[in-house]
Design a protein around this motif. Structure first.
Motif, short mmCIF file in Angstrom:
data_model
loop_
_atom_site.label_atom_id
_atom_site.label_comp_id
_atom_site.label_asym_id
_atom_site.label_seq_id
_atom_site.Cartn_x
_atom_site.Cartn_y
_atom_site.Cartn_z
N HIS A 1 -17.21 -20.02 76.78
CA HIS A 1 -17.89 -20.13 75.33
C HIS A 1 -17.19 -19.61 73.55
N PRO B 1 -17.51 -26.02 71.52
CA PRO B 1 -15.97 -25.85 72.80
C PRO B 1 -14.92 -24.44 72.48
N GLU C 1 -21.19 -22.15 69.28
CA GLU C 1 -21.69 -23.66 69.94
C GLU C 1 -20.88 -23.97 70.38
N TRP D 1 -19.75 -15.05 72.29
CA TRP D 1 -19.23 -15.10 73.04
C TRP D 1 -19.46 -14.26 74.87
#
Length: 263
Positions: free
Chosen positions: A54, A59, A57, A17
């Motif tokens: 993020h 959205p 991987e 993250w």
């Protein structure tokens, strides 16, 4: 950076993250999200959705943030405090022995973070001759439990966390305690309780640290800064909010210096 727990999606555990860079626009959006009502889990979801650049991987969405376990959400809220420039500082407490209020200093970076247990996010509870599987609660569970009638909320949550919905749960009063202890052993988490001494009577006190302290922040201070910069430089709100925080603070310092020189 890695979450102490992580988000399981399609059999894959996502732990990476990062936050967005701090700007006035982000700060104002976070303050407004935190001020949108008394539903703390929903406010946490909105704040983290806005702040995260993020999450794994995929959205960052409201649903994905809501599906993070409670320990990960508390971890991210404290990390966000530090990202916004609040690394801890001074806290206060009322002594349980002499009733005097006292202050103590604490830095978040000094507090340990508990990693998730090997079976995360599941735990199998052995009860008599049965083995029952539960998952850890999430932010979505926290939101929904607020809508349940209080006498039924605990039972509702227990069934919500059950991995085998058709399973009939024991009615024994001790079962809930066994489940809670098992979930606690597997759950990731941050320190939310510290031991500190009263400087007056030297009694030891256990003090609760609110993992959602960030939600108490108000937009008033930022709006005053916007007003000051707009009045002095005649910039628009959008232009001011686009500035990185360090540059905004530098301009405010220059305004103070110029006022001092005039005086």
């Amino acid at each position: 950076m890695l979450l102490p727990g992580g988000l399981f999606e399609g059999g894959t555990r996502s732990r990476h993250w990062s936050f967005k860079p701090v700007s006035g626009r982000l700060e104002l959006a976070l303050c407004e999200a935190a001020e949108t009502g008394s539903n703390t889990p929903r406010a946490v979801t909105q704040v983290l959705r806005l702040a995260l650049a993020h999450l794994g991987e995929r959205p960052v969405t409201e649903a994905r943030v809501a599906n993070l376990c409670v320990g990960d959400r508390q971890f991210l809220m404290r990390e966000l405090e530090q990202h916004l420039g609040r690394s801890g500082g001074w806290f206060h407490a009322d002594c349980t022995t002499c009733a005097n209020r006292f202050d103590f200093s604490l830095q978040y970076a000094d507090l340990p973070v508990q990693e998730a247990g090997p079976s995360y996010p599941l735990v199998r509870v052995q009860w008599q001759d049965r083995q029952i599987c539960f998952r850890l609660p999430t932010g979505a569970d926290q939101e929904q439990i607020l809508e349940q009638p209080q006498p039924e909320a605990t039972s509702w949550l227990l069934h919500q966390l059950l991995e085998e919905p058709e399973c009939v749960l024991p009615c024994d009063n001790g079962f809930q305690s066994v489940v809670d202890a098992a979930l606690e052993e597997v759950a990731p988490g941050i320190v939310t309780r510290v031991l500190t001494s009263c400087p007056e009577c030297e009694a030891e006190n256990t003090v609760e640290l609110d993992p959602y302290r960030l939600l108490a922040w108000k937009s008033d201070g930022l709006l005053k800064e916007i007003h000051q910069l707009a009045s002095h430089y005649h910039w628009s709100e959008a232009e001011i909010l686009a500035l990185p925080r360090f540059r905004r603070q530098r301009y405010l310092d220059l305004i103070d210096q110029s006022r001092g020189m005039i005086q």
